[in-house]
Scaffold this active site. Structure first.
Site, PDB file in Angstrom:
ATOM      1  N   GLY A 121       0.796  -1.222   0.000  1.00 52.85           N
ATOM      2  CA  GLY A 121       0.000   0.000   0.000  1.00 52.85           C
ATOM      3  C   GLY A 121       0.833   1.279   0.000  1.00 52.85           C
ATOM      4  N   ASP A 170      -5.701  -0.803 -17.124  1.00 50.05           N
ATOM      5  CA  ASP A 170      -6.006  -0.150 -15.845  1.00 50.05           C
ATOM      6  C   ASP A 170      -5.203   1.136 -15.673  1.00 50.05           C
ATOM      7  OD1 ASP A 170      -4.029  -2.400 -15.689  1.00 50.05           O
ATOM      8  OD2 ASP A 170      -3.565  -1.467 -13.784  1.00 50.05           O
TER       9      ASP A 170
HETATM   10  P1  AMP Z   1       0.498  -0.102 -11.722  1.00 52.62           P
HETATM   11  O1  AMP Z   1       0.577  -0.920 -12.986  1.00 52.62           O
HETATM   12  O2  AMP Z   1       1.807   0.211 -11.104  1.00 52.62           O
HETATM   13  O3  AMP Z   1      -0.312   1.130 -11.933  1.00 52.62           O
HETATM   14  O4  AMP Z   1      -0.242  -0.987 -10.602  1.00 52.62           O
HETATM   15  C1  AMP Z   1      -1.021  -2.120 -10.868  1.00 52.62           C
HETATM   16  C2  AMP Z   1      -1.848  -2.501  -9.657  1.00 52.62           C
HETATM   17  O5  AMP Z   1      -1.024  -2.818  -8.546  1.00 52.62           O
HETATM   18  C3  AMP Z   1      -2.809  -1.442  -9.171  1.00 52.62           C
HETATM   19  O6  AMP Z   1      -3.966  -2.084  -8.748  1.00 52.62           O
HETATM   20  C4  AMP Z   1      -2.061  -0.816  -8.017  1.00 52.62           C
HETATM   21  O7  AMP Z   1      -2.904  -0.207  -7.091  1.00 52.62           O
HETATM   22  C5  AMP Z   1      -1.374  -2.024  -7.423  1.00 52.62           C
HETATM   23  N1  AMP Z   1      -0.151  -1.699  -6.659  1.00 52.62           N
HETATM   24  C6  AMP Z   1       1.033  -1.283  -7.161  1.00 52.62           C
HETATM   25  N2  AMP Z   1       1.932  -1.119  -6.165  1.00 52.62           N
HETATM   26  C7  AMP Z   1       1.301  -1.431  -5.013  1.00 52.62           C
HETATM   27  C8  AMP Z   1       1.694  -1.464  -3.637  1.00 52.62           C
HETATM   28  N3  AMP Z   1       2.923  -1.148  -3.242  1.00 52.62           N
HETATM   29  N4  AMP Z   1       0.766  -1.833  -2.730  1.00 52.62           N
HETATM   30  C9  AMP Z   1      -0.481  -2.165  -3.106  1.00 52.62           C
HETATM   31  N5  AMP Z   1      -0.905  -2.158  -4.370  1.00 52.62           N
HETATM   32  C10 AMP Z   1      -0.029  -1.804  -5.324  1.00 52.62           C
HETATM   33 MG    MG Z   2      -1.972   1.615 -12.213  1.00 53.09          MG
END
Ligand code: AMP
Ligand code: MG
Length: 523
Positions: free
Chosen positions: A149, A275
């Protein structure tokens, strides 16, 4: 500081805002806000506090957009507030929210994702504009999966700098109000410290939000989401025969424009999963992004993208592919003119026709941008060949993307006397000269003087972009608790088209050590 639900703050009292007023101005209960869609779309929860938060950076410009004086950042309550640390329990009516979405990651259906580390605080209304305020890195949510998170200082500074830089380049983007740091350790490849970025946008709705309700067969919620987006952002779609087809057309148009914008400045997003695609065509979710230094058409900025799915040259194609996923998710809403027999086939045919609009929009949009970058005021046959010819020589020579276009303005249309600044960027001088002679011939057909053309070119070819090594330098200092370089760099990037002679070095080629820099999904 209290979290009063009252929203008595008027926009024109902006300068007088206290921290309490600011907190109250971020209203979570406003009708028509995403938060009002209800529990099918989000989970309400508090942020997880961090120890001893401090201000790393603030964007005065983003503050002004929200209607408050950035001087308020000196109030210790500011850092606490945007770290997500309430001074008292969050009243139920002001509880932040994490939204649920799904998506395709690297071309594969990933199922449910959602805001795993971002939570929405609510909306601010200022100057007739409503802006959602979200803090990223604020702790675990029900959508965190295996994640903690949190976000690290390094990636938070990169997101802050780049989203503000993109805004000043005139490219649609979410914005960043501030970065709040805390010494709370977080584990990535090494132990780092955490930070929280406050992001601001009219909406954070992604293609993945639509895919979520489609994939779960929740057509009523899908419709609610689409209606929300149409009501708030695309009201003209209501006039169309099929508002949802019209919504797809709008998203297609904006995405095509965004892809042209990115290509024209040599920007690579790095993780164009569905996403990470905004329904408003904003650049969103800055992770392993990069502005190219030496031009490589197939540049992969994301170290984790081993297949090069999101390389520079593939971005437009991926934008189109992502729109296809969006179209698929909207299919249940198309109608009622498709109500009779053969409904879905005809709906899909029409949707495909709408998607074709990507191609008819993107190519001319990029051509127009390239023409402006070359300083051509009039459109002539062969201009696209001329632009592509330059990109080919740049690619072969790994000529610096930003400097090449910036220095092109110095060339004279009559002779080669002023070619040196741009010519020297090419190892293969004869190849450049061959292109330059064609360019000069083309310039002779233009009526503008060299000086007029140069002035126009300097308004579209930035001198300053967020090169990796510039971000890296600011991050290294910030890790030592010196945030002055973040501030300075943000200031330079706020005027990307101006000469700013005192900051000449920020326009320079990357130092040798920069070639060692790697950016991955780890953030
Ligand atoms: P991203 O491709 O980096 O935008 O993230 C892909 C997914 O992973 C999204 O649902 C983010 O919220 C989740 N996410 C990325 N990093 C974290 C983290 N450190 N803790 C929790 N969720 C994460
Ligand atoms: Mg993302």
């Amino acid at each position: 500081m209290s979290f009063s639900p009252s929203n008595a703050v008027q926009a024109d009292e902006a300068d007088a805002l206290s921290m309490d007023d600011l907190a109250a101005a971020i209203d979570i209960g406003r009708p028509g806000a995403f938060a009002a869609l209800g529990s099918a779309f989000l989970t309400r929860l508090p942020a997880t506090p961090v120890p001893e938060p401090y201000v790393v950076a603030i964007s005065a410009d983003a503050a002004a957009q929200l209607g408050f004086d950035p001087a308020i950042a000196a109030d210790p309550a500011f850092a606490a507030f945007f770290a997500g640390n309430p001074t008292s329990d969050w009243p139920a009516e002001r509880l932040p929210y994490a939204t649920v979405y799904s998506g395709h990651q690297f071309g594969v259906w990933a199922g449910q994702l959602g805001d795993g580390r971002a939570i929405g605080l609510g909306e601010v209304e200022h100057g007739g504009e409503r802006l959602e305020v979200q803090i990223k890195g604020a702790g675990r949510t029900p959508y965190s999966r295996m994640g903690d998170g949190r976000a690290v200082l390094r990636s938070s500074i990169r997101e802050f700098l780049c989203s503000e830089a993109m805004h000043h380049l005139g490219i649609p983007t979410t914005r960043a109000l501030c970065v709040i740091g805390s010494d709370l350790p977080v584990r990535r490849e090494t132990i780092e410290t955490s930070a929280i970025v406050t992001r601001v946008a009219p909406s954070f709705v992604r293609f993945g939000h639509f895919e979520h309700f489609y994939s779960n067969d929740r057509v009523d919620d899908l419709k609610k989401l689409a209606d929300h987006v149409i009501e708030r952002f695309y009201p003209q779609c209501r006039e169309a025969d099929d508002p949802y087809m019209a919504l797809l057309a709008e998203a297609t148009r904006r995405t095509a424009d965004l892809m042209a914008d990115w290509q024209a400045v040599g920007f690579c997003h790095g993780v164009m999963n569905t996403d990470n695609m905004s329904i408003l065509g904003l650049t969103i979710d800055y992770g392993p992004f990069g502005f190219m230094d030496g031009f490589n058409a197939h540049h992969i900025c994301n170290h984790s993208d081993t297949q090069g799915r999101y390389s520079y040259s593939r971005q437009p194609q991926v934008g189109y592919w992502n729109l296809f996923c969006l179209a698929q998710a909207l299919v249940p809403l198309f109608g009622p003119q498709y109500a009779e027999e053969g409904r879905s086939e005809r709906a899909i045919e029409d949707a495909q026709r709408v998607l074709e609009g990507f191609k008819t929009r993107f190519a001319p949009a990029l051509e127009a941008k390239m023409r402006a970058k070359l300083g051509l005021a009039e459109a002539r046959e062969g201009d696209d060949k001329l632009a592509n010819g330059l990109l080919e020589v740049m690619h072969a020579n790994r000529a610096d993307f930003t400097q090449t276009f910036r220095h092109l303005a110095k060339m004279s249309k009559t002779d080669a006397s002023n070619d040196a600044p741009v010519r020297d960027l090419f190892l293969d001088r004869p190849a450049f000269d061959a292109w330059a002679s064609g360019y000069r011939a083309r310039l002779m057909q233009e009526t503008r003087s060299d000086a007029e053309r140069a002035a126009a070119m300097s308004r579209v070819n930035p001198k300053y972009v967020l090169r990796n090594h510039l971000a890296e330098q600011a991050i290294r200092q910030a890790k030592e608790k010196d945030f002055s370089e973040v501030e300075r760099l943000a200031r330079v990037l706020a005027r990307p088209f101006d000469e700013q002679p005192e900051f000449e070095s920020y326009a320079g080629l990357p130092p040798d050590w920069a070639s060692e820099l790697e950016v991955s999904c780890s953030s």
